[in-house]
Design an enzyme around this catalytic site. Structure first.
Site, PDB file in Angstrom:
ATOM      1  N   CYS A 156      43.424  32.938 -13.943  1.00  0.00           N
ATOM      2  CA  CYS A 156      42.628  31.726 -14.168  1.00  0.00           C
ATOM      3  C   CYS A 156      42.425  31.563 -15.669  1.00  0.00           C
ATOM      4  CB  CYS A 156      41.272  31.816 -13.458  1.00  0.00           C
ATOM      5  SG  CYS A 156      40.248  30.365 -13.779  1.00  0.00           S
ATOM      6  N   LYS A 174      40.860  30.015  -1.549  1.00  0.00           N
ATOM      7  CA  LYS A 174      40.272  29.855  -2.888  1.00  0.00           C
ATOM      8  C   LYS A 174      39.934  31.258  -3.387  1.00  0.00           C
ATOM      9  CE  LYS A 174      38.200  27.971  -6.443  1.00  0.00           C
ATOM     10  NZ  LYS A 174      39.071  27.562  -7.558  1.00  0.00           N
ATOM     11  N   LYS A 179      49.157  37.246  -9.129  1.00  0.00           N
ATOM     12  CA  LYS A 179      49.398  35.872  -9.623  1.00  0.00           C
ATOM     13  C   LYS A 179      49.286  35.864 -11.137  1.00  0.00           C
ATOM     14  CE  LYS A 179      48.367  31.005  -8.885  1.00  0.00           C
ATOM     15  NZ  LYS A 179      47.671  30.031  -8.056  1.00  0.00           N
TER      16      LYS A 179
HETATM   17  O1  RRO Z   1      38.429  27.903 -10.080  1.00  0.00           O
HETATM   18  C1  RRO Z   1      39.111  27.572 -11.080  1.00  0.00           C
HETATM   19  O2  RRO Z   1      38.609  26.965 -12.038  1.00  0.00           O
HETATM   20  C2  RRO Z   1      40.531  27.919 -11.201  1.00  0.00           C
HETATM   21  C3  RRO Z   1      41.094  29.119 -10.800  1.00  0.00           C
HETATM   22 BR1  RRO Z   1      40.154  30.417  -9.873  1.00  0.00          BR
HETATM   23  C4  RRO Z   1      42.459  29.396 -11.083  1.00  0.00           C
HETATM   24  O3  RRO Z   1      43.023  30.462 -10.789  1.00  0.00           O
HETATM   25  N1  RRO Z   1      43.148  28.454 -11.764  1.00  0.00           N
HETATM   26  C5  RRO Z   1      42.621  27.276 -12.126  1.00  0.00           C
HETATM   27  O4  RRO Z   1      43.292  26.435 -12.735  1.00  0.00           O
HETATM   28  N2  RRO Z   1      41.301  27.013 -11.848  1.00  0.00           N
END
Ligand code: RRO
Length: 314
Positions: free
Chosen positions: A140, A59, A175
């Site tokens: 994100c 994560k 990414k």
């Molecule tokens: O934690 C999130 O809400 C999240 C992350 Br870090 C990400 O890279 N992509 C996503 O859809 N959710």
């Protein structure tokens, strides 16, 4: 959610034919656990490897522990999930210490997020204490100051990647976000900064509204769409990146059957990540997809390397 994912597969002798060397690392197969699913603890990562993942991504980790967005933070939609988790994580130092106590059984990429090149460098240095590779979250879609907020400016991406690369001997992956019309420019910037590879794609920006309450469903209002729904978006992104970049591409987005895996490899992916299907198809998805991929390679008399980017040559 209805499961259309279980493939009809036959084992090809004892060999899967899909082991691969990439980024200076050895993988038993090219199917990795994507960031965000089961990667909040080292034990979760190990479970994915035990279930057949060839590599795993944590994560996303930040400098400080973080609770994330208020719930509801995940909602099922047609062919996927919308999430706005808000980067909940225990902090990079704590996680790295915990990871160093566990033999996960396959290469581990530490996903990290920061606000600027210095933060990424610090996170990289700390995470390198226990990981085998670093994945920079530049994508994100629903967080302030981090993720796609820093990942849509090619100059900034190049500086972030360059600082991270200087801070470690491990391979650094970037990414990328699909929520831009400049994904190839951003990928090239990551490559110029020294990225060993790119990962495409993170979730597609989206939202859901409840027709009864007439309010947005997610606590954060907007979120990121993942799963089968975004597979064609991922195929196009990987295809375009393969035309524009020289470094390996790791494809992610809606992989849940051997066919979806083969499609992304034909577009140009050297390896794949699976996230949403771990929830919709269960952990057996790694073995099911790997067996189906091996069977396809055997039938077509191709190696995995032959298959990478073949759609560009046919
Ligand atoms: O934690 C999130 O809400 C999240 C992350 Br870090 C990400 O890279 N992509 C996503 O859809 N959710």
């Amino acid at each position: 959610m209805a499961s259309s994912c279980r493939a009809t597969v036959k084992t090809v002798g004892n060999r899967t034919g899909t082991s691969t060397k990439l980024l200076g690392l050895k993988f038993t197969n090219p199917l990795f656990l994507a960031s965000g699913v089961m990667g909040t603890t080292p034990g979760g990562l190990k479970s994915a490897v035990d279930a057949g993942a060839g590599g795993v991504v944590t994560k996303s980790l930040g400098l400080e522990a973080r609770k994330g967005h208020s719930s509801p933070n995940v909602v099922g939609v047609d062919c996927g999930y919308l999430n706005a988790m808000g980067l909940p994580n225990p902090g990079v130092e704590y996680f790295t210490e915990e990871l160093s106590k566990v033999d996960v059984g396959a290469p581990v990429f530490a996903s990290i997020f920061g606000e600027d090149p210095d933060q990424f460098a610090k996170l990289t240095e700390i995470a390198s204490g226990a990981a085998d590779g670093i994945e920079l979250n530049l994508s994100c879609p629903h967080a302030e100051k981090v993720g796609s907020a820093v990942g849509t400016d090619p100059d900034l991406v190049e500086r972030i990647v360059s600082k991270a690369v200087d801070a470690t001997d491990l391979p650094v992956l970037a990414k990328l976000t699909p929520n831009t019309d400049r994904i190839v420019d951003i990928g090239r910037a990551a490559e110029s900064g020294g990225a060993a590879g790119v990962v495409a794609i993170n979730t597609v920006s989206g939202m859901a509204i409840d027709v009864e309450t007439k309010r947005p469903v997610l606590g954060n209002v907007t979120g990121g769409l993942s799963g089968r729904a975004i597979h064609p978006v991922a195929v196009k992104a990987v295809y375009d990146l393969y035309e524009g970049l020289s470094v390996p591409i790791i494809g992610v987005g809606g992989v849940e059957t051997p066919e979806t895996a083969v499609e992304l490899i034909l577009a140009g992916a050297s390896a794949l990540q699976i996230g949403t299907a771990v929830a919709t198809c269960e952990l057996s998805v790694f073995r099911d997809v790997d067996r189906g991929l091996a069977e396809y390679l055997s039938q077509e008399d191709l190696s995995l390397e032959d298959l990478v980017g073949l759609a560009h040559r046919n």
